[in-house]
Design an enzyme around this catalytic site. Structure first.
Site, PDB file in Angstrom:
ATOM      1  N   ARG A  97      23.734 -24.990  70.398  1.00  0.00           N
ATOM      2  CA  ARG A  97      24.224 -23.611  70.377  1.00  0.00           C
ATOM      3  C   ARG A  97      24.457 -23.099  71.797  1.00  0.00           C
ATOM      4  O   ARG A  97      25.410 -22.350  72.042  1.00  0.00           O
ATOM      5  CB  ARG A  97      23.234 -22.706  69.642  1.00  0.00           C
ATOM      6  CG  ARG A  97      23.683 -21.259  69.575  1.00  0.00           C
ATOM      7  CD  ARG A  97      22.760 -20.402  68.733  1.00  0.00           C
ATOM      8  NE  ARG A  97      23.177 -19.001  68.757  1.00  0.00           N
ATOM      9  CZ  ARG A  97      22.575 -18.022  68.092  1.00  0.00           C
ATOM     10  NH1 ARG A  97      21.524 -18.285  67.335  1.00  0.00           N
ATOM     11  NH2 ARG A  97      23.021 -16.787  68.162  1.00  0.00           N
ATOM     12  N   ASN A 151      24.421 -22.245  58.891  1.00  0.00           N
ATOM     13  CA  ASN A 151      25.654 -21.657  59.408  1.00  0.00           C
ATOM     14  C   ASN A 151      26.617 -22.716  59.928  1.00  0.00           C
ATOM     15  O   ASN A 151      26.178 -23.804  60.324  1.00  0.00           O
ATOM     16  CB  ASN A 151      25.323 -20.677  60.537  1.00  0.00           C
ATOM     17  CG  ASN A 151      25.001 -19.287  60.017  1.00  0.00           C
ATOM     18  OD1 ASN A 151      25.580 -18.830  59.042  1.00  0.00           O
ATOM     19  ND2 ASN A 151      24.073 -18.612  60.672  1.00  0.00           N
ATOM     20  N   CYS A 173      23.373 -15.442  53.089  1.00  0.00           N
ATOM     21  CA  CYS A 173      23.355 -14.853  54.432  1.00  0.00           C
ATOM     22  C   CYS A 173      22.476 -13.615  54.382  1.00  0.00           C
ATOM     23  O   CYS A 173      22.434 -12.918  53.359  1.00  0.00           O
ATOM     24  CB  CYS A 173      24.777 -14.485  54.859  1.00  0.00           C
ATOM     25  SG  CYS A 173      24.888 -13.741  56.501  1.00  0.00           S
ATOM     26  N   HIS A 203      30.241 -13.443  57.116  1.00  0.00           N
ATOM     27  CA  HIS A 203      30.359 -12.746  58.393  1.00  0.00           C
ATOM     28  C   HIS A 203      31.715 -12.066  58.555  1.00  0.00           C
ATOM     29  O   HIS A 203      32.139 -11.748  59.668  1.00  0.00           O
ATOM     30  CB  HIS A 203      30.087 -13.686  59.585  1.00  0.00           C
ATOM     31  CG  HIS A 203      28.653 -14.060  59.729  1.00  0.00           C
ATOM     32  ND1 HIS A 203      28.180 -14.837  60.764  1.00  0.00           N
ATOM     33  CD2 HIS A 203      27.570 -13.770  58.967  1.00  0.00           C
ATOM     34  CE1 HIS A 203      26.875 -15.016  60.646  1.00  0.00           C
ATOM     35  NE2 HIS A 203      26.479 -14.370  59.550  1.00  0.00           N
ATOM     36  N   TYR A 260      29.575  -8.052  61.904  1.00  0.00           N
ATOM     37  CA  TYR A 260      30.302  -9.038  62.698  1.00  0.00           C
ATOM     38  C   TYR A 260      31.766  -8.647  62.902  1.00  0.00           C
ATOM     39  O   TYR A 260      32.456  -9.264  63.734  1.00  0.00           O
ATOM     40  CB  TYR A 260      30.217 -10.419  62.042  1.00  0.00           C
ATOM     41  CG  TYR A 260      28.927 -11.134  62.326  1.00  0.00           C
ATOM     42  CD1 TYR A 260      28.852 -12.099  63.317  1.00  0.00           C
ATOM     43  CD2 TYR A 260      27.771 -10.838  61.616  1.00  0.00           C
ATOM     44  CE1 TYR A 260      27.670 -12.767  63.596  1.00  0.00           C
ATOM     45  CE2 TYR A 260      26.576 -11.486  61.876  1.00  0.00           C
ATOM     46  CZ  TYR A 260      26.529 -12.452  62.864  1.00  0.00           C
ATOM     47  OH  TYR A 260      25.351 -13.093  63.134  1.00  0.00           O
TER      48      TYR A 260
END
Length: 465
Positions: A97, A151, A173, A203, A260
């Site tokens: 990440r 994710n 989520c 999202h 988001y």
């Protein structure tokens, strides 16, 4: 479903979220006749698995339960005769990440876990692994439900359902849970006295709300949350910047946005904030790594037998509770109203029938029954169709290793500038993640042979990780 002795397997069992998952099972002990919980991880996660696994055992003992907890690195064996499989894994761990965020941001382009270039690379790494898990499930537990939180949850769920053929998949989520709570608080109406309806993709969804008299309260909620008094309280998400939405835009839309959506509606401010974090060496991934270090030090305490408050700072609060509720609702045919990622089947007009969408649904013994949404207003419809096309292209690239499709996905994504810069960032990310991208091996070898500047740039940038 036979309720005698459930076996639940969690892939990514060494995750810092696992104590919340265990807490959720314990809370529902009268609804879930659990016999076995298997926590599965990989060699690189062995130490965390052992720490979290011992804490899970303490939690269960403290609750006076006799559930068997198994810790293993053998996924295939763990899956044997499972009733439910939950997924919460991260390919490449948090270091991956960090690369997803820092490499794009070094070029002034958004790097984020599920949005933009970083989200696409996470999908490239993750989708093949969900395919491997499903291949094992087809042999070991062909009747099991797959509950996915990994994710980018929408794309991973669509790959599971549409490309790997596991129809008994539900994606989850935590974001909609927070939105429900925010509306309840701002309207000062108990959550169970409101009816919510969500629609979109993971999202990237919108929602409406009604009260128990049947009156729609969406515009009241827009005024209360995004009106003149808008402040950081309007953002319940721990992991993204609390930039202020443009009230006039949200009012015109007539729908409550996903948090988001800040990355799309106020992209410039969100990008600038991310660049500033990058320059300070404080991208979200770097912050989360430090948070996880503190959490695992807490988890090592042999006296700790409950979920610590510090876990709420991790960014995924409420997910595990949602996963447990999905399982409880299937087992008991509770018909709980939840927001999940499932096949569209005509729920949202203007999207492919067989694509995966994130919508409100009733969770029954036979799965999720979606609440029909119908048409989106044009301002939302255009964005949603573009994003779904991008997701489909990402999945095609992830499952085929097509470099052309990967570049196409970067070009479609509204958070990635097109042209040479998109290609440069893609090449750098492919090289940075080569260990976890075997489907792109030929292209990565070409990059290493013909683009030494890419290799040098990435290696130098990640020295400061």
């Amino acid at each position: 479903m036979d309720k005698k002795g459930l076996k639940i397997v969690t892939i990514g069992g060494g995750s810092s979220y696992t104590p919340e998952l265990i807490e959720g099972y314990i809370t529902r002990k009268d609804q879930l006749p659990i016999k076995e919980i298997w926590l599965v991880d990989i060699e690189a996660g062995r130490e965390k698995l052992e720490v979290v696994g011992e804490m899970a055992k303490r939690q269960i003992r403290a609750a006076g339960l006799d559930w068997d907890v198994h810790l293993t690195l053998d996924r295939f064996e763990a899956l044997k005769e499972a009733d439910f499989v939950t997924t919460q894994f991260r390919v490449g761990l948090l270091d991956a990440r960090v690369k997803d965020e820092r490499i794009p941001l070094s070029h002034g382009v958004l790097g984020q876990e599920t949005n933009g270039a970083g989200g696409i690379l996470k999908a490239f790494r993750t989708i093949p692994i969900i395919g491997e898990i499903i291949a094992d499930m087809k042999i070991q537990c062909p009747d099991a439900w797959l509950i996915n939180f990994t994710n980018p949850a929408g794309m991973v769920t669509e790959a599971a359902v549409k490309h790997f053929g596991w129809k008994k998949t539900i994606g989850l989520c935590n974001v909609p849970i927070g939105h429900r709570k925010a509306v309840s608080e701002k309207l000062d109406i108990p959550e169970d006295e409101l009816f919510y309806k969500f629609a979109g993709i993971n999202h990237f969804h919108w929602h409406r709300v009604w009260d128990k008299t049947g009156a729609e309260r969406t515009y009241d909620a827009i005024d209360a949350i995004y009106g003149l008094a808008q402040d950081e309280d309007s953002n319940h998400l721990k992991n993204i910047h609390s930039a202020t939405f443009h009230y006039e835009q949200i009012k015109d839309l007539g729908l409550l946005p996903c948090g988001y959506h800040r990355y799309y509606y106020i992209e410039d401010e969100m990008l600038q904030h991310s660049i500033e974090e990058f320059e300070r060496g404080e991208t979200r991934a770097q912050v989360v790594k430090e948070t996880e270090k503190r959490l695992f030090e807490l988890y090592k305490d042999p006296e700790l037998d409950y979920k610590p408050e510090e876990l709420t700072q991790r960014g995924g609060t409420h997910y595990s509770d949602a996963a447990c509720e999905v399982i409880a609702s299937i087992v008991n045919d509770k018909k709980t109203d939840m927001v999940v990622s499932i096949e569209n089947n005509g729920t949202i007009d203007g999207l492919p029938y067989d694509c995966v969408v994130e919508v409100s649904a009733s969770i029954t013994a036979h799965g999720a029954e979606p609440h029909n949404w119908g048409e989106m207003p044009s301002a939302a419809r255009g964005l949603l169709q573009g994003m779904k096309a991008m997701e489909e292209t990402v999945i095609r690239a992830a499952t085929t290793g097509s470099y052309g499709a990967a570049l196409q996905a970067f070009t479609i994504n509204p958070l990635v500038p097109g042209g040479t810069l998109a290609k440069t960032i893609l090449d750098e990310l492919l090289y940075a993640h080569k260990k976890h991208l075997p489907q792109f091996a030929d292209r990565i070898a070409q990059i290493e042979a013909e683009q030494p500047e890419v290799v040098e740039y990435v290696n130098e940038l990640m020295k400061s990780n």
